[in-house]
Design a protein around this motif. Structure first.
Motif, PDB file in Angstrom:
ATOM      1  N   GLN A   1     101.163  37.209  20.606  1.00 42.19           N
ATOM      2  CA  GLN A   1     101.628  38.109  19.558  1.00 42.19           C
ATOM      3  C   GLN A   1     101.561  37.384  18.211  1.00 42.19           C
ATOM      4  O   GLN A   1     101.197  36.214  18.141  1.00 42.19           O
ATOM      5  CB  GLN A   1     103.062  38.561  19.858  1.00 42.19           C
ATOM      6  CG  GLN A   1     103.237  39.149  21.245  1.00 42.19           C
ATOM      7  CD  GLN A   1     102.498  40.472  21.411  1.00 42.19           C
ATOM      8  OE1 GLN A   1     102.706  41.405  20.660  1.00 42.19           O
ATOM      9  NE2 GLN A   1     101.598  40.532  22.389  1.00 42.19           N
ATOM     10  N   ARG A   2     101.955  38.114  17.164  1.00 36.79           N
ATOM     11  CA  ARG A   2     101.961  37.500  15.832  1.00 36.79           C
ATOM     12  C   ARG A   2     102.870  36.267  15.834  1.00 36.79           C
ATOM     13  O   ARG A   2     103.929  36.273  16.469  1.00 36.79           O
ATOM     14  CB  ARG A   2     102.466  38.521  14.808  1.00 36.79           C
ATOM     15  CG  ARG A   2     102.495  38.029  13.403  1.00 36.79           C
ATOM     16  CD  ARG A   2     102.728  39.171  12.439  1.00 36.79           C
ATOM     17  NE  ARG A   2     103.987  39.878  12.703  1.00 36.79           N
ATOM     18  CZ  ARG A   2     105.180  39.490  12.281  1.00 36.79           C
ATOM     19  NH1 ARG A   2     105.279  38.396  11.554  1.00 36.79           N
ATOM     20  NH2 ARG A   2     106.254  40.185  12.551  1.00 36.79           N
ATOM     21  N   PHE A   3     102.458  35.239  15.119  1.00 38.36           N
ATOM     22  CA  PHE A   3     103.192  33.980  15.113  1.00 38.36           C
ATOM     23  C   PHE A   3     104.186  33.945  13.953  1.00 38.36           C
ATOM     24  O   PHE A   3     104.085  33.130  13.053  1.00 38.36           O
ATOM     25  CB  PHE A   3     102.222  32.804  15.003  1.00 38.36           C
ATOM     26  CG  PHE A   3     102.003  32.104  16.316  1.00 38.36           C
ATOM     27  CD1 PHE A   3     102.114  32.791  17.510  1.00 38.36           C
ATOM     28  CD2 PHE A   3     101.693  30.753  16.349  1.00 38.36           C
ATOM     29  CE1 PHE A   3     101.907  32.160  18.723  1.00 38.36           C
ATOM     30  CE2 PHE A   3     101.489  30.098  17.564  1.00 38.36           C
ATOM     31  CZ  PHE A   3     101.592  30.801  18.751  1.00 38.36           C
ATOM     32  N   GLY A   4     105.126  34.842  13.973  1.00 36.82           N
ATOM     33  CA  GLY A   4     106.162  34.847  12.949  1.00 36.82           C
ATOM     34  C   GLY A   4     105.560  34.851  11.563  1.00 36.82           C
ATOM     35  O   GLY A   4     104.542  35.498  11.317  1.00 36.82           O
ATOM     36  N   ARG A   5     106.181  34.113  10.662  1.00 40.92           N
ATOM     37  CA  ARG A   5     105.657  34.026   9.303  1.00 40.92           C
ATOM     38  C   ARG A   5     105.143  32.626   8.999  1.00 40.92           C
ATOM     39  O   ARG A   5     104.997  32.245   7.854  1.00 40.92           O
ATOM     40  CB  ARG A   5     106.747  34.403   8.301  1.00 40.92           C
ATOM     41  CG  ARG A   5     106.882  35.902   8.169  1.00 40.92           C
ATOM     42  CD  ARG A   5     108.165  36.283   7.496  1.00 40.92           C
ATOM     43  NE  ARG A   5     109.164  36.694   8.477  1.00 40.92           N
ATOM     44  CZ  ARG A   5     110.381  37.097   8.165  1.00 40.92           C
ATOM     45  NH1 ARG A   5     110.765  37.108   6.910  1.00 40.92           N
ATOM     46  NH2 ARG A   5     111.221  37.472   9.090  1.00 40.92           N
ATOM     47  N   GLY A   6     104.921  31.869  10.055  1.00 38.56           N
ATOM     48  CA  GLY A   6     104.380  30.528   9.851  1.00 38.56           C
ATOM     49  C   GLY A   6     105.400  29.538   9.315  1.00 38.56           C
ATOM     50  O   GLY A   6     105.035  28.501   8.777  1.00 38.56           O
ATOM     51  N   GLY A   7     106.692  29.870   9.478  1.00 43.63           N
ATOM     52  CA  GLY A   7     107.733  28.960   8.993  1.00 43.63           C
ATOM     53  C   GLY A   7     107.667  27.599   9.662  1.00 43.63           C
ATOM     54  O   GLY A   7     107.944  26.575   9.037  1.00 43.63           O
ATOM     55  N   PHE A   8     107.250  27.596  10.931  1.00 40.62           N
ATOM     56  CA  PHE A   8     107.186  26.314  11.657  1.00 40.62           C
ATOM     57  C   PHE A   8     106.147  25.397  11.045  1.00 40.62           C
ATOM     58  O   PHE A   8     106.319  24.186  10.987  1.00 40.62           O
ATOM     59  CB  PHE A   8     106.932  26.553  13.148  1.00 40.62           C
ATOM     60  CG  PHE A   8     105.565  27.090  13.493  1.00 40.62           C
ATOM     61  CD1 PHE A   8     104.557  26.219  13.869  1.00 40.62           C
ATOM     62  CD2 PHE A   8     105.283  28.448  13.429  1.00 40.62           C
ATOM     63  CE1 PHE A   8     103.299  26.703  14.192  1.00 40.62           C
ATOM     64  CE2 PHE A   8     104.035  28.934  13.750  1.00 40.62           C
ATOM     65  CZ  PHE A   8     103.033  28.058  14.124  1.00 40.62           C
ATOM     66  N   VAL A   9     105.022  25.985  10.532  1.00 36.09           N
ATOM     67  CA  VAL A   9     103.979  25.156   9.931  1.00 36.09           C
ATOM     68  C   VAL A   9     104.496  24.521   8.640  1.00 36.09           C
ATOM     69  O   VAL A   9     104.297  23.323   8.401  1.00 36.09           O
ATOM     70  CB  VAL A   9     102.716  25.996   9.661  1.00 36.09           C
ATOM     71  CG1 VAL A   9     101.714  25.201   8.844  1.00 36.09           C
ATOM     72  CG2 VAL A   9     102.091  26.438  10.963  1.00 36.09           C
ATOM     73  N   SER A  10     105.218  25.303   7.825  1.00 37.21           N
ATOM     74  CA  SER A  10     105.706  24.705   6.583  1.00 37.21           C
ATOM     75  C   SER A  10     106.744  23.622   6.863  1.00 37.21           C
ATOM     76  O   SER A  10     106.803  22.626   6.147  1.00 37.21           O
ATOM     77  CB  SER A  10     106.243  25.770   5.628  1.00 37.21           C
ATOM     78  OG  SER A  10     107.120  26.622   6.267  1.00 37.21           O
TER      79      SER A  10
END
Lengths: 368, 338
Positions: A248-257
Motif C-alpha cells: 500500500q501507500r508508504f505513508g507520507r515518507g516521514g520515516f525517510v526524513s
C-alpha cells in the motif's frame, strides 16, 4: 484600599502603618545587620547552608538495602551462603530462587524503564519469551540477510505490514533479538490508536514501541537504536486477502526524513507468510465506525468460531533484510527536499515489493 | 521579591535567597502570614490580585521578581474559582506592576510541565519548543498555559527584562504536599485499567536549586526541570508498597469525582489524563544552558519521598523480601529433609 504592611520577621512583630520611608529604613537596618554574618557563608551551594533538618543529605546513588546485592538469584538465600554451597544447590532450586527474585523485583517496582517506557527485563523474560514458540515452532520463521542489519548504531528497519493483527512486528523483533549475532532490541513505531487503547498501550510501551512521529524516531535513531517502522500502517494489516503482498501507500515518507536527518541507513525488510495467518475476506465497516477502529475483520474462522477464530493459520514465514540504503551522504538538510524524500520512499517500497515477489516465487507452499 | 512565600516551596526559597550574601534584600509577598521562619527576609502581606503590589515593587525598587504564587490544588486554595483568580488574575496584576516598574531587571516564573498536556498522540519526550498536542481545557494546566502566555506578552513589551520560565515536573520530597503526593498516600491507589503512564519527578531540593540558579544566573528562556529517568505509575506505586485498584477508563472520572467530594484526594480531569497517558520532558536545555544538574534522579526523588514521608504500605520491599526468603527457605529445607 488597605495599605501593604511590612513585617520584619526576625524581631517581634511590629506592624507599621505610615510612611514607606520609615518602613524601608527599618528593613535596611535589619539587612545590614545580617549581611556581615551571611558573607561568611559559602555561596556555591546554598542548599547546604539552609540549616534545615534535611541539609547535607545527599543520595548515594544506591537505594537503601542495595537492590543489586539482593537481585542476584540465590543472594539472599540462607542455604547458599558461599560459592561452595551454591554448587550443591540443584538446578531447579536455583531456578525457583531466580523466579522468586524476579517476582520480588516486579512486586517492589525494582526495575528500570527508559524514557520511552521500554522495559527490557519484562520484554525479554516474559513477553517475548511467550511469543518464542510461535516464532520457532508455529510459523518456523526463516531469517535471511541478517548481515545487512548493523551490529551497532542506529538503523531504520522498514517492513511490509500484513496479517490483520500486527504479529509481523513481534516476529521481526524476535528475529533481531534471537538470530542477529548482536542480539539487538528492535524499537518500534506505532500508530496513536495503539496508545489510546487500554492494555495495548501499556504492553506497547513496555516492549519498546513508541509513537510514530518524527521527534520520537529521530530521538531513538540518535541514541543508536534499531528502529522498526511499518509505513503502510492500518492500510497494510487491514487489507483484504485478495490484495495480499501488494504494498500500500508508504505513508507520507516521514520515516525517510527521519533517517535523512539522523544520517542512519534504511534497511528494507520483506516479510512473507504474515498475509496468510488471518485472511481477511470481509470488513464490517459500520461496526468499525461505531467502535472507532480502522477495520473489523471477517476471516474464514472469525467471528464464526468465536475465540477459536483467534488462532492464526500456521503459515511458513520468511523475513529477509535487504541491502541497507545509506542516507548519510545526503546530509541532514536533504530531509527538507520533498523530491528526494519521495524518491527514496519509492526506492524502499520498490525494493521490498520486488523482494516479496522473488520470495513468493521461491516459496513451495504457504504452509511448508 | 518572591510571591507565594507562605506556601512551602516559596518559604523555603525565601530562606535560601536570604542566606545568599550577594542578595541584599528579600521581600516575600503572600495573602496569609508565612508558617515557616523566613529569617531576615521581609514579609509583605499583600494580594497580587490587588494593584497594591505595584506600590510594593516601586517602594522597594525591586530588581528581581520570582513568581511562585501559582496554585495547583483547588482544595488548598478554597475552590477552583479562587484558584483560577489567584493564578491568572494574580499573574496579570503582577506583570502589569512589573511592566510599570523600571527597576525590574529579571523575572523568574515557576511554571509546570503540565502545559504540555497529556495525550496518546504525544511524543515520548517534550522539548521546550514543542507545542502540546492537546491543549488543556481545565484546571491547573490551563492556568499554567495562560500564565505562560501572559509572561510571554510581558517579555515582548519589556525586552530589557530577562524572563526565565521554569517548567517543573511533579514535585516530590520529604515535606512537599501536592495532589500527587496525597494520591500516592492513599491506602489503595486507584489507577486507570490498561494504562501505565510514564512519570517524571523532581525532588523539592533540586527544584529550589533550579529556581535559585535561574534567579542569580543570567539565562533568559524556558526550561524543563525534571529528574533523570522515568518511573511508570505502577512502578512508583509498587515502590511505595501499595496495592493498586485498576478502574476501567469510562468509570475512572466518576470515582475521581467521588474521591474529590469526600476530600480523600484531589482528582481533576486533567489529572486523570495525566494518570492515563503520562508525560516526559527533555531536560537537555536545563543541563546545557542553565547548567543545572539535578542531584536526585526521578527514582531517587521518589524513593526519598516514600522513605521520608513513611509511606511504606503492606507490599513494602522489606515485607516482600521477607516472604521471598521464607519461600526460598521452605524450598531448600524440603531438599535437606529429602
Amino acid at each position: 484600599m488597605p495599605d501593604a504592611r511590612v513585617i520584619p520577621i526576625d524581631g517581634p512583630e511590629r506592624p507599621r502603618r505610615g510612611s514607606p520611608d520609615a518602613a524601608r529604613d527599618a528593613v535596611a537596618a535589619g539587612a545590614a545587620r545580617a549581611t556581615g554574618e551571611r558573607a561568611r557563608r559559602r555561596r556555591s551551594s546554598p542548599l547546604l547552608d539552609t540549616g534545615s533538618p534535611e541539609a547535607g543529605v545527599v543520595p548515594t546513588g544506591v537505594a537503601p538495602g542495595d537492590p543489586a546485592a539482593e537481585a542476584r538469584p540465590g543472594g539472599p538465600m540462607p542455604g547458599a551462603a558461599g560459592p561452595g554451597a551454591a554448587e550443591q544447590v540443584p538446578e531447579w532450586e536455583r531456578k525457583a530462587a531466580a523466579v522468586l527474585a524476579f517476582v520480588r523485583r516486579r512486586l517492589t517496582g525494582d526495575y528500570e524503564v527508559d524514557e520511552f517506557g521500554f522495559d527490557p527485563e519484562l520484554t525479554d523474560s516474559v513477553l517475548l519469551a511467550a511469543m518464542r514458540p510461535l516464532y520457532r515452532s508455529y510459523f518456523r520463521v526463516e531469517t535471511r540477510g541478517l548481515e545487512n542489519v548493523p551490529a551497532e548504531g542506529g538503523a531504520l528497519i522498514v517492513g511490509n505490514h500484513s496479517g490483520t493483527v500486527p504479529v509481523d512486528s513481534i516476529m521481526t523483533q524476535l528475529a533481531l533479538l534471537d538470530d542477529h549475532p548482536a542480539h539487538r532490541h528492535l524499537r518500534m513505531l506505532g500508530a496513536d490508536l495503539v496508545f489510546k487503547t487500554p492494555v495495548v498501550s501499556e504492553l506497547a510501551r513496555r516492549t519498546g514501541t513508541t509513537l510514530a512521529c518524527n521527534e520520537d524516531a529521530e530521538r531513538l535513531l540518535r541514541k543508536g537504536a534499531l528502529v522498526g517502522v511499518w509505513p503502510e500502517g492500518f492500510k497494510g494489516i487491514g487489507k483484504p486477502f485478495s490484495e495480499r503482498y501488494k504494498l500500500q501507500r508508504f505513508g507520507r515518507g516521514g520515516f525517510v526524513s527521519a533517517a535523512l536527518r539522523t544520517g542512519t541507513p534504511i534497511v528494507p525488510c520483506s516479510i512473507v507468510g504474515a498475509e496468510e495467518i488471518y485472511p481477511i475476506i470481509g470488513d464490517l465497516r459500520t461496526l468499525a465506525r461505531v467502535l472507532g477502529l480502522p477495520y473489523v475483520p471477517v476471516t474464514p474462522t472469525f467471528p464464526w468460531l468465536g475465540p477459536l477464530g483467534a488462532i492464526p493459520l500456521p503459515s511458513k514465514w520468511i523475513i529477509e533484510f535487504g541491502e541497507p540504503i545509506q542516507t548519510s551522504t545526503y546530509g541532514s538538510a536533504a530531509a527538507d527536499d520533498p523530491m528526494l524524500v519521495f524518491n527514496l520512499t519509492d526506492q524502499v517500497r520498490e525494493t521490498i515489493q520486488h523482494t516479496l515477489y522473488r520470495l513468493l516465487m521461491q516459496r513451495r507452499s504457504v504452509f511448508f | 521579591m518572591v510571591t507565594g512565600v507562605s506556601r512551602y516551596l516559596g518559604g523555603r526559597f525565601t530562606q535560601l535567597l536570604q542566606a545568599d550574601p550577594d542578595i541584599t534584600r528579600v521581600i516575600g509577598v503572600d495573602v496569609v502570614p508565612p508558617r515557616q521562619d523566613l529569617g531576615d527576609a521581609e514579609f509583605v502581606r499583600a494580594d497580587i490580585r490587588n494593584p497594591i503590589i505595584g506600590k510594593v515593587i516601586a517602594q522597594a525598587e525591586v530588581d528581581t521578581v520570582v513568581h511562585m504564587a501559582v496554585i495547583a490544588t483547588p482544595l488548598g486554595a478554597g475552590g477552583r474559582a479562587t484558584m483560577k483568580e489567584i493564578n491568572v488574575i494574580g499573574t496579570m496584576q503582577l506583570l502589569a506592576a512589573c511592566q510599570k516598574a523600571p527597576s525590574v531587571r529579571k523575572l523568574v516564573v515557576k511554571s509546570s510541565t503540565s502545559v504540555y498536556g497529556s495525550s496518546p498522540s504525544d511524543p515520548a519526550m517534550f522539548t521546550e519548543d514543542q507545542e502540546p498536542h492537546a491543549l488543556a481545557r481545565t484546571g491547573y494546566a490551563k492556568d499554567s498555559v495562560e500564565v505562560e502566555s501572559y509572561v510571554r506578552g510581558f517579555a515582548r513589551r519589556r525586552p530589557d527584562v530577562a524572563v526565565t520560565m521554569l517548567r517543573f515536573a511533579n514535585f516530590v520530597g520529604p515535606t512537599v504536599q501536592t495532589a500527587l503526593t496525597s494520591y500516592f498516600s492513599l491506602p489503595v491507589v486507584p489507577t486507570v485499567l490498561g494504562f501505565d503512564p510514564r512519570l517524571q519527578f523532581v525532588h523539592e531540593r533540586d527544584g529550589l536549586e533550579a529556581l535559585w540558579r535561574a534567579t542569580v544566573g543570567d539565562h533568559g528562556g524556558t526550561f524543563n526541570i525534571a529528574g533523570d529517568g522515568v518511573l511508570t505509575l505502577s512502578q512508583a506505586i509498587r515502590r511505595a508498597g501499595r496495592p493498586t485498584a485498576p478502574l476501567p477508563q469510562p468509570v475512572a472520572p466518576w470515582i475521581g469525582q467521588l474521591l474529590r467530594r469526600l476530600h480523600v484526594a484531589d482528582f481533576s480531569l486533567e489529572q486523570m489524563r495525566f494518570l492515563s497517558y503520562g508525560r516526559v520532558v527533555d531536560t537537555t536545555r536545563m543541563r546545557d544552558v542553565l547548567g543545572f544538574e539535578p542531584r536526585y534522579s526521578t527514582v531517587e526523588a521518589f524513593d526519598d519521598f516514600v522513605a521520608r514521608q513513611r509511606l511504606h504500605g503492606p507490599l513494602s520491599k522489606d515485607n516482600v523480601t521477607a516472604v521471598e526468603r521464607r519461600l526460598v527457605d521452605i524450598v531448600s529445607r524440603g531438599r535437606v529433609g529429602a
